[in-house]
Design an enzyme around this catalytic site. Structure first.
Site, PDB file in Angstrom:
ATOM      1  N   PRO A   2       3.816 -46.708 -15.972  1.00 38.94           N
ATOM      2  CA  PRO A   2       4.319 -45.499 -15.651  1.00 38.94           C
ATOM      3  C   PRO A   2       4.857 -45.510 -14.362  1.00 38.94           C
ATOM      4  O   PRO A   2       4.582 -45.901 -13.227  1.00 38.94           O
ATOM      5  CB  PRO A   2       3.040 -44.421 -15.837  1.00 38.94           C
ATOM      6  N   GLU A   3       6.195 -44.885 -14.125  1.00 42.57           N
ATOM      7  CA  GLU A   3       6.908 -44.992 -13.003  1.00 42.57           C
ATOM      8  C   GLU A   3       6.815 -43.336 -12.250  1.00 42.57           C
ATOM      9  O   GLU A   3       6.158 -42.531 -12.909  1.00 42.57           O
ATOM     10  CB  GLU A   3       8.476 -45.115 -12.963  1.00 42.57           C
ATOM     11  N   HIS A 104     -10.563 -45.877 -26.146  1.00 41.63           N
ATOM     12  CA  HIS A 104     -10.346 -46.067 -24.631  1.00 41.63           C
ATOM     13  C   HIS A 104     -10.314 -44.693 -23.734  1.00 41.63           C
ATOM     14  O   HIS A 104      -9.723 -44.441 -22.800  1.00 41.63           O
ATOM     15  CB  HIS A 104      -8.697 -46.663 -24.730  1.00 41.63           C
ATOM     16  N   ARG A 126      -5.941 -50.678 -21.189  1.00 36.94           N
ATOM     17  CA  ARG A 126      -5.989 -51.981 -20.531  1.00 36.94           C
ATOM     18  C   ARG A 126      -6.831 -51.989 -19.080  1.00 36.94           C
ATOM     19  O   ARG A 126      -7.287 -52.856 -18.450  1.00 36.94           O
ATOM     20  CB  ARG A 126      -4.717 -52.228 -19.984  1.00 36.94           C
TER      21      ARG A 126
END
Ligand SMILES: [Zn+2]
Length: 296
Positions: A2-3, A104, A126
């Site tokens: 994500p930016e 998750h 992750r």
């Protein structure tokens, strides 16, 4: 990954849900993400009202009554979703779609809000994301935050500021713009986009945009405007997905990422009158997309 515009979209999506609500229970389903949760994390946040949701660079800042602040980073694959009685919502979407695999779901904040109970769930396959706690008065000295440069969203990022940072430097523009001590939260995608828009080569030395007297050249003013514009437009695009979501009652409109140069290798350049083709080079191990015909 994500930016900044995506993190800002997440902030704007979570703010109406979280601000004013009380964290009735904090469920940590594992002892760590990228790093261990701070000691007594659940204990500290439980029973606290959320005063405000802020952002610095790509850090979400969840400001709690009593002076503690949760610092949350989404890492590579982190996302939040909100579960209420009428269904689920994901605030903000990403270049790479997020998974909703419940295995998750690592953090669940059970909120008591005016509109009823809600759960804010942090999902991160992750586990490069993390959460930390800081006291509000010590926030600017926090190791994650203290060395950050100006935000690309505010008036403080101007050509004079960048001229002072770039003066005399032979560093390529791409690397100079990715330096978080110069611009906080600016990442690979939007650096490529801004350089393309300003018609500047990512390999050009940063110092060439500054006069011998330390004044910004016209190209640096154009680059500064381009940085602010690409970020503002991306945040606006993210905001429209939030509005779509509200209209569509639960099903989120997809974030249409339309990049002008990023990820367009081999395609025609979109600069008016340019016959060039977008190429890809690798700088410091990361892909840079550029048009060699119009970026000088
Ligand atoms: Zn071109």
């Amino acid at each position: 990954m994500p930016e900044l515009p995506e993190v800002e979209t997440v902030r704007r999506g979570l703010a109406p849900v979280m601000e004013g609500a009380v964290i009735a229970r904090a469920e940590l389903r594992r002892p760590d993400l990228r790093f261990p949760f701070p000691d007594r994390f659940a204990e500290v946040v439980t029973g606290r009202r959320v005063l405000a949701l802020g952002r610095r660079a790509k850090y979400l800042l969840i400001d709690l009554e009593g002076g503690d602040v949760i610092i949350a980073h989404l890492g590579m694959s982190g996302s939040f979703r909100v579960v209420e009685e009428r269904g689920e919502a994901v605030p903000g979407d990403f270049h790479v779609p997020r998974g909703k695999d419940e295995r998750h779901d690592h953090v669940v904040l059970h909120l008591q809000a005016e509109g009823g109970p809600r759960r804010v769930i942090y999902n991160d396959p992750r586990r490069f994301g993390f959460m930390d706690l800081a006291r509000r008065e010590a926030l600017t000295e926090h190791p994650y935050l203290r060395d950050l440069g100006e935000e690309p969203t505010g008036n403080a990022l101007d050509a004079l500021y960048l001229a002072a940072r770039f003066r005399g430097r032979s560093l390529p523009l791409k690397a100079a713009l990715l330096d978080q001590k110069t611009i906080a939260g600016l990442g690979n995608i939007y650096v490529c986009e801004a350089l393309w828009r300003a018609h500047l080569s990512p390999e050009r030395a940063a110092g060439t945009l500054v006069t011998a007297a330390g004044k910004p050249r016209k190209e640096l003013s154009l680059l500064t405007e381009a940085i602010r514009a690409v970020i503002a437009e991306a945040i606006e695009a993210g905001g429209s997905t939030l509005r779509d979501h509200i209209r569509a009652d639960g099903s989120l409109g997809y974030f249409q990422h339309s990049f002008s140069v990023y990820d367009r290798e081999g395609q025609a350049c979109r600069t008016l009158g340019c016959k060039g083709t977008i190429g890809r080079i690798v700088q410091s191990g990361r892909s840079t997309f550029q048009c060699a015909a119009c970026q000088k």
